[in-house]
Design an enzyme around this catalytic site. Structure first.
Site, PDB file in Angstrom:
ATOM      1  N   ASP A 148       3.168  -3.404   3.753  1.00 35.89           N
ATOM      2  CA  ASP A 148       4.293  -3.048   2.868  1.00 35.89           C
ATOM      3  C   ASP A 148       5.574  -3.500   3.544  1.00 35.89           C
ATOM      4  O   ASP A 148       5.528  -4.153   4.602  1.00 35.89           O
ATOM      5  CB  ASP A 148       4.306  -1.528   2.575  1.00 35.89           C
ATOM      6  CG  ASP A 148       4.924  -1.206   1.212  1.00 35.89           C
ATOM      7  OD1 ASP A 148       6.139  -1.460   1.059  1.00 35.89           O
ATOM      8  OD2 ASP A 148       4.232  -0.711   0.314  1.00 35.89           O
ATOM      9  N   GLY A 182       0.796  -1.247   0.000  1.00 38.31           N
ATOM     10  CA  GLY A 182       0.000   0.000   0.000  1.00 38.31           C
ATOM     11  C   GLY A 182       0.819   1.283   0.000  1.00 38.31           C
ATOM     12  O   GLY A 182       0.254   2.365  -0.132  1.00 38.31           O
ATOM     13  N   HIS A 211       2.705  -4.271 -12.216  1.00 37.23           N
ATOM     14  CA  HIS A 211       3.526  -3.987 -13.408  1.00 37.23           C
ATOM     15  C   HIS A 211       5.026  -4.061 -13.097  1.00 37.23           C
ATOM     16  O   HIS A 211       5.836  -4.126 -13.996  1.00 37.23           O
ATOM     17  CB  HIS A 211       3.124  -2.649 -14.059  1.00 37.23           C
ATOM     18  CG  HIS A 211       3.485  -1.435 -13.272  1.00 37.23           C
ATOM     19  ND1 HIS A 211       3.466  -0.166 -13.812  1.00 37.23           N
ATOM     20  CD2 HIS A 211       3.869  -1.275 -11.991  1.00 37.23           C
ATOM     21  CE1 HIS A 211       3.823   0.705 -12.893  1.00 37.23           C
ATOM     22  NE2 HIS A 211       4.070   0.069 -11.793  1.00 37.23           N
TER      23      HIS A 211
HETATM   24  C1  SAM Z   1       4.651   1.741  -6.995  1.00 38.89           C
HETATM   25  S1  SAM Z   1       4.494   1.544  -5.291  1.00 38.89           S
HETATM   26  C2  SAM Z   1       2.731   1.520  -5.098  1.00 38.89           C
HETATM   27  C3  SAM Z   1       2.312   1.921  -3.707  1.00 38.89           C
HETATM   28  C4  SAM Z   1       0.796   2.049  -3.495  1.00 38.89           C
HETATM   29  N1  SAM Z   1       0.100   0.816  -3.749  1.00 38.89           N
HETATM   30  C5  SAM Z   1       0.217   3.182  -4.311  1.00 38.89           C
HETATM   31  O1  SAM Z   1      -0.664   2.948  -5.144  1.00 38.89           O
HETATM   32  O2  SAM Z   1       0.657   4.340  -4.111  1.00 38.89           O
HETATM   33  C6  SAM Z   1       4.983  -0.131  -5.047  1.00 38.89           C
HETATM   34  C7  SAM Z   1       4.987  -0.529  -3.570  1.00 38.89           C
HETATM   35  O3  SAM Z   1       5.307  -1.927  -3.461  1.00 38.89           O
HETATM   36  C8  SAM Z   1       6.090  -2.080  -2.293  1.00 38.89           C
HETATM   37  N2  SAM Z   1       6.811  -3.358  -2.367  1.00 38.89           N
HETATM   38  C9  SAM Z   1       7.845  -3.682  -3.194  1.00 38.89           C
HETATM   39  N3  SAM Z   1       8.202  -4.979  -2.969  1.00 38.89           N
HETATM   40  C10 SAM Z   1       7.364  -5.435  -2.000  1.00 38.89           C
HETATM   41  C11 SAM Z   1       7.224  -6.710  -1.355  1.00 38.89           C
HETATM   42  N4  SAM Z   1       8.011  -7.734  -1.677  1.00 38.89           N
HETATM   43  N5  SAM Z   1       6.255  -6.855  -0.417  1.00 38.89           N
HETATM   44  C12 SAM Z   1       5.455  -5.807  -0.088  1.00 38.89           C
HETATM   45  N6  SAM Z   1       5.545  -4.580  -0.670  1.00 38.89           N
HETATM   46  C13 SAM Z   1       6.484  -4.412  -1.610  1.00 38.89           C
HETATM   47  C14 SAM Z   1       7.008  -0.859  -2.336  1.00 38.89           C
HETATM   48  O4  SAM Z   1       7.602  -0.613  -1.069  1.00 38.89           O
HETATM   49  C15 SAM Z   1       6.008   0.230  -2.753  1.00 38.89           C
HETATM   50  O5  SAM Z   1       5.382   0.802  -1.637  1.00 38.89           O
END
Ligand code: SAM
Length: 458
Positions: A299, A277, A350
């Site tokens: 997260d 999130g 993505h």
């Molecule tokens: C592009 S951001 C999107 C954040 C949010 N969902 C939004 O719409 O603003 C991608 C998110 O995925 C999280 N993330 C990356 N790898 C992850 C993992 N293995 N488990 C949980 N979260 C992860 C990142 O920390 C980041 O907050």
């Protein structure tokens, strides 16, 4: 088709003329003038807000698509192909200008502009080289060359303004982006590690090494982008990158999230899990309108700290009433929430290949009840052909308008962002922007069925 006849040019020109009439009509009715390309962008100007009027937005899209297609049709193909192959210069020059705070110095100088010698002085860079950089950008309508070697901001350059005095930016280079919208950070990331990673596209395609992406080839590392970014020597780059994610997310309207899913149908006490999130700003916007929902923001560890702070600042009442939980949870591992009504994945998938996406989906499926819904918010890529991918039309809500002929049906460069991001996702993360058919295939492998699509307006 070897020749098109002059009527195609006329039809493209007519699309432009009709769009101009529509824009003029909306501005005349509001008794306002369209913002000028020569003046800096002013977000408080009501004339800017009018650009979001649906008629103006539609007309603007048609102008962008038609103008590019008209030019591609009549220009020498050699000139067009050469210019396309040189686009990296614009990225590189844009980043250079941003890194040495040109926009802020030019804001302080006002419409008369500043001589390149003065612009180059605080960064001790070469004034002649800076002139050449800014002239290349001015030639692409980014900055304005007021008199020879004297430059001023224009509408496009000014959106990079970090809003701080240039002196402060030079005194605290590590804090340049702190507290900004993240837009200058986006431009700098794009022309830094993103551009370097994408530059290795053909090399990694033609001479692949197991598990190696363009980013790995560019930086000579086997680490993932995330691990590389979290290296101690990359702290500045990491903060800049997260600012891009949080900053650009904050700029995007939260309107669509209220329209795309019927949150008010969920009974009070229903559980929404915001998987990956981030700050949780979207689930917060949902909770503001639907205070009976219980929210879980999940997260990685560092991000959950940011998320707690974000909610404390923006919706403390939900924390006090214990209607929101924050969980450190890696979505590649089993999902611990077993009573979720909705799992939401926004701008997550993505970043990941099909193989990883299926595993993420499987973990959610294993934790889901028969009634649990999965809400995936992401771009849906369409082909540039006028024929829909078979199977797509059967999903309720999936139909989308196409651009009027002879425009490319996907509005061509008018809607190019998703295609840029698609290739970027591959080169940096091994991810992909998916067509609807591609989504349907991956959902099925992950144990989910696509039942409804919602496209936001515009
Ligand atoms: C592009 S951001 C999107 C954040 C949010 N969902 C939004 O719409 O603003 C991608 C998110 O995925 C999280 N993330 C990356 N790898 C992850 C993992 N293995 N488990 C949980 N979260 C992860 C990142 O920390 C980041 O907050």
């Amino acid at each position: 088709m070897r020749s098109i006849g002059i009527s195609t040019l006329r039809r493209l020109a007519n699309i432009i003329n009709e769009a101009i009439d529509e824009i003029e009509g909306v501005y005349a009715a509001a008794d306002m003038s369209l913002p000028s390309l020569e003046a800096p962008f002013d977000p408080a100007d009501p004339a800017e807000a009018l650009l979001q009027n649906p008629i103006v937005e539609g007309a603007t899209l048609n102008i962008m698509a038609a103008a590019a297609q008209l030019s591609a049709t009549v220009a020498s193909p050699v000139v067009s192909a050469f210019n396309a192959s040189q686009a990296f210069h614009i990225s590189a020059c844009f980043r250079a200008a941003s890194e040495i705070n040109v926009v802020e110095m030019l804001r302080e100088a006002g419409p008369a502009g500043l001589h390149a010698k003065k612009i180059a002085a605080p960064s001790k860079t070469d004034p002649l080289l800076l002139t050449r950089i800014l002239r290349l950008l001015a030639t692409h309508n980014i900055f304005r060359e007021v008199t020879p070697n004297v430059f001023a901001n224009n509408r496009i350059s000014s959106v990079l303004d970090k809003g701080k005095p240039s002196k402060v930016l030079f005194e605290n280079p590590d804090e340049r982006h702190t507290g900004t919208s993240g837009f200058a950070a986006l431009v700098e990331c794009s022309a830094d590690h993103n551009m370097k990673g994408v530059a290795m596209l053909a090399d990694t395609m033609l001479h692949p090494e197991e598990g190696e992406l363009g980013f790995n080839r560019a930086y000579g590392t086997t680490e993932s982008f995330w691990d590389w970014l979290h290296r101690p020597e990359n702290v500045y780059k990491m903060r800049r990158f997260y600012l891009v994610i949080w900053g650009t997310a904050a700029l995007e309207s939260t309107d669509a999230i209220h329209k795309g899913f019927n949150w008010s149908d969920l009974p009070a006490g229903s559980v929404l899990v915001d998987v990956g999130g981030g700050t949780g700003h979207i689930s917060l916007a949902i909770a503001q309108k639907n205070p009976g929902l219980r929210i879980v923001v999940q997260d990685l560890e560092d991000t959950i700290k940011d998320s707690k702070m974000y909610w404390k600042e923006n919706l403390p009442s939900h924390i006090e009433s214990q209607m929101v939980d924050f969980q450190v949870q890696d979505f590649h591992t089993p999902q611990p929430i077993l009573n979720a009504d909705v799992f939401m994945l926004r701008y997550i998938v993505h970043n990941w290949s099909d193989e990883h996406f299926v595993k993420i989906l499987r973990h959610l499926r294993d934790a889901a009840q028969p009634t649990t819904k999965l809400l995936v918010i992401d771009k849906i890529l369409v082909s540039a052909a006028r024929v829909p991918d078979s199977g797509e039309e059967a999903i309720p809500g999936s139909a989308r308008p196409s651009a009027p002929a002879p425009l490319l049906p996907n509005w061509g460069v008018g809607k190019a962002e998703v295609y840029y991001v698609d290739v970027l996702m591959h080169c940096i993360f091994g991810g992909v922007e998916r067509t609807l058919k591609h989504f349907m295939e991956v959902f099925a492998k992950g144990g989910w069925k696509l039942v409804q699509v919602h496209h936001p307006e515009g």
